[in-house]
Design an enzyme around this catalytic site. Sequence first.
Site, PDB file in Angstrom:
ATOM      1  N   GLU A 173      13.500  -0.012   5.180  1.00 46.63           N
ATOM      2  CA  GLU A 173      13.481   0.157   3.712  1.00 46.63           C
ATOM      3  C   GLU A 173      13.378   1.647   3.447  1.00 46.63           C
ATOM      4  O   GLU A 173      12.315   2.234   3.638  1.00 46.63           O
ATOM      5  CB  GLU A 173      12.272  -0.566   3.110  1.00 46.63           C
ATOM      6  CG  GLU A 173      12.322  -2.071   3.186  1.00 46.63           C
ATOM      7  CD  GLU A 173      13.367  -2.669   2.251  1.00 46.63           C
ATOM      8  OE1 GLU A 173      13.921  -1.929   1.409  1.00 46.63           O
ATOM      9  OE2 GLU A 173      13.649  -3.857   2.383  1.00 46.63           O
ATOM     10  N   CYS A 231      10.126   4.565  -4.471  1.00 47.95           N
ATOM     11  CA  CYS A 231      11.447   4.575  -3.832  1.00 47.95           C
ATOM     12  C   CYS A 231      12.534   4.080  -4.773  1.00 47.95           C
ATOM     13  O   CYS A 231      13.655   4.555  -4.743  1.00 47.95           O
ATOM     14  CB  CYS A 231      11.416   3.696  -2.592  1.00 47.95           C
ATOM     15  SG  CYS A 231      10.885   2.028  -2.971  1.00 47.95           S
ATOM     16  N   GLU A 250      17.250  13.324  -2.726  1.00 50.25           N
ATOM     17  CA  GLU A 250      16.045  12.662  -3.234  1.00 50.25           C
ATOM     18  C   GLU A 250      14.916  13.684  -3.366  1.00 50.25           C
ATOM     19  O   GLU A 250      14.600  14.387  -2.408  1.00 50.25           O
ATOM     20  CB  GLU A 250      15.609  11.557  -2.264  1.00 50.25           C
ATOM     21  CG  GLU A 250      14.418  10.768  -2.772  1.00 50.25           C
ATOM     22  CD  GLU A 250      13.862   9.770  -1.749  1.00 50.25           C
ATOM     23  OE1 GLU A 250      13.717  10.143  -0.574  1.00 50.25           O
ATOM     24  OE2 GLU A 250      13.584   8.622  -2.133  1.00 50.25           O
ATOM     25  N   LYS A 303       0.820   0.881  10.944  1.00 45.20           N
ATOM     26  CA  LYS A 303       0.669   2.331  11.138  1.00 45.20           C
ATOM     27  C   LYS A 303       0.817   2.949   9.747  1.00 45.20           C
ATOM     28  O   LYS A 303       1.917   3.122   9.240  1.00 45.20           O
ATOM     29  CB  LYS A 303       1.770   2.839  12.077  1.00 45.20           C
ATOM     30  CG  LYS A 303       1.407   4.072  12.871  1.00 45.20           C
ATOM     31  CD  LYS A 303       0.998   5.290  12.069  1.00 45.20           C
ATOM     32  CE  LYS A 303       2.181   6.098  11.565  1.00 45.20           C
ATOM     33  NZ  LYS A 303       1.764   7.224  10.686  1.00 45.20           N
TER      34      LYS A 303
END
Length: 495
Positions: free
Chosen positions: A268, A302, A399, A193
């Site tokens: 993750e 990331c 973040e 996906k």
Amino acid sequence: MSDIPLLPHVEAFLRRQHALFIDGGYVQSHSGQTLEATNPATGQVIAEVADADPADIDAAVASARRGFKHWSQVAPATRGTVLFKLADLMEQHREELAQIETCQSGKIIQISRAFEVDQAAHFLRYYAGWASKITGQTITPSLPSFAGERYTAFTLREPVGVVVGIVPWNFSTMIAIWKLASALVTGCSIIIKPSEFTPLTILRIAELAMEAGLPPGALNVLTGTGLVGKGLVEHPGTNKVSFTGSVPTGIAVGQSAMGAGLTRATLELGGKNSAGFLPDVDLDKAVSGIIEAGFLHSGQICAAAERFFVHRSQIEAVMDKLAQRLSALNIGSPLDERTEFGPVANRQHQLKLGAFFDRARAQNNRIVHGGRLIDRPGCYVEPTIILANGVDDTLLNEETFGPIATFLPYDTEEELLALMNNTPYGLSASLWTNDLGKALRMVPAIEAGTVWVNMHTLLDPAVPFGGSKSSGVGREFGAAFIEDYTELKSVMIRY
Ligand code: NAD
């Protein structure tokens, strides 16, 4: 400055009405609903993809279950051969894949070529090499023997079943490859996906996978919003989810997976990664390190660092030199080969970064460089340096996932370690020093899944990767992925 021309293949691919990839080919969605894919460099809609609905999810899962039944019985070495072939095909179609990726994500073409194709193929070959090397153990139990009977035992590593691979927009191809390679090499089938912002390249890769010899149903691709991901995770026919994305979505996915009967989950997630510079580091090397750690792919990685801790005696000089380097960056179209710094991935993300700039101003942070959206078509923001007022500043804790480096000075090594660990996240961190003995003594005290010394951001398929603390559950790469994609079955025999 000029853009490279798009290949005719790419133009034709983008013009298609993209359907769902189920059972080895394209299938129209039941609802006929579509989503638009927009080029963030221009703001233009470049393609339409299907938005899968619950009936499509059922169809994809049924196909993946059939695919699993077949693929799990294929000889391990043959599974490896198919993946090696796919890596070759990706390289043969390097420019085509890189151009599709740059058009959908705004990634500069050099990064699309080097990471989304070359590195992805490199990872694929690493996993392919595992195909015939996944083994169990033999064990001698110590059960009592009353009449001479004896015991032996062994373990089997069996594929977990149908995997759902949920992928973010920042590296739509490479991250999808990590997931599909882990699944396919262990004998699982997988439904990918992709992010609603970057659904295109993986559809072309699914076509190449069939050409490589993958049987129908072993790899399906369902495009759509997060609801499609949720529907797949909660479907009784799926056995595992491998999710890469933000922390809030990851927690929701983990909850859905547990609620769906303990569906296995690898998560993750994001982070707020630190880079700490000891005073012995040469200033120019420190600045190059900060660019590698914080500005590659506009910070949309990331593992990128967003919090930079520099000794008080050097912080002004480092920020000054960094500002000079950032001023010289060639900002432009991602399809121009001379561009070093392109747009961010979508309008929503650009506006989120703009809100961070506003908050920095509202909190009286010193904006040393940048700090504005760039006034041109597309989703551009300035590469930015911000000096935090203290440890609690928003920019030092949330973040941004963008090209914003936030700095704070420190005085002692103890303080540096405390600052680096002062976050609920723990994906990655880096330490920069010429004193390797000191580095090796400090590394165990740093709370992160990966700690780099004198480098940052670069991943290798042989080195496990994943988050500690709130940055995730599970590990990818190395041998560690095998645990997550297989069930361990114990067999005991009396004779
Ligand atoms: P996101 O969490 O918004 O979306 C990720 C994917 O999840 C998308 O495909 C989305 O459609 C899907 N999704 C959304 N809601 C869902 C739900 N309820 N159930 C199932 N699926 C759902 O993340 P993003 O904005 O695409 O990516 C940026 C984030 O990803 C950043 O936080 C970044 O740190 C993180 N990231 C982590 C890693 C890593 O390896 N740790 C790598 C890349 C990106």
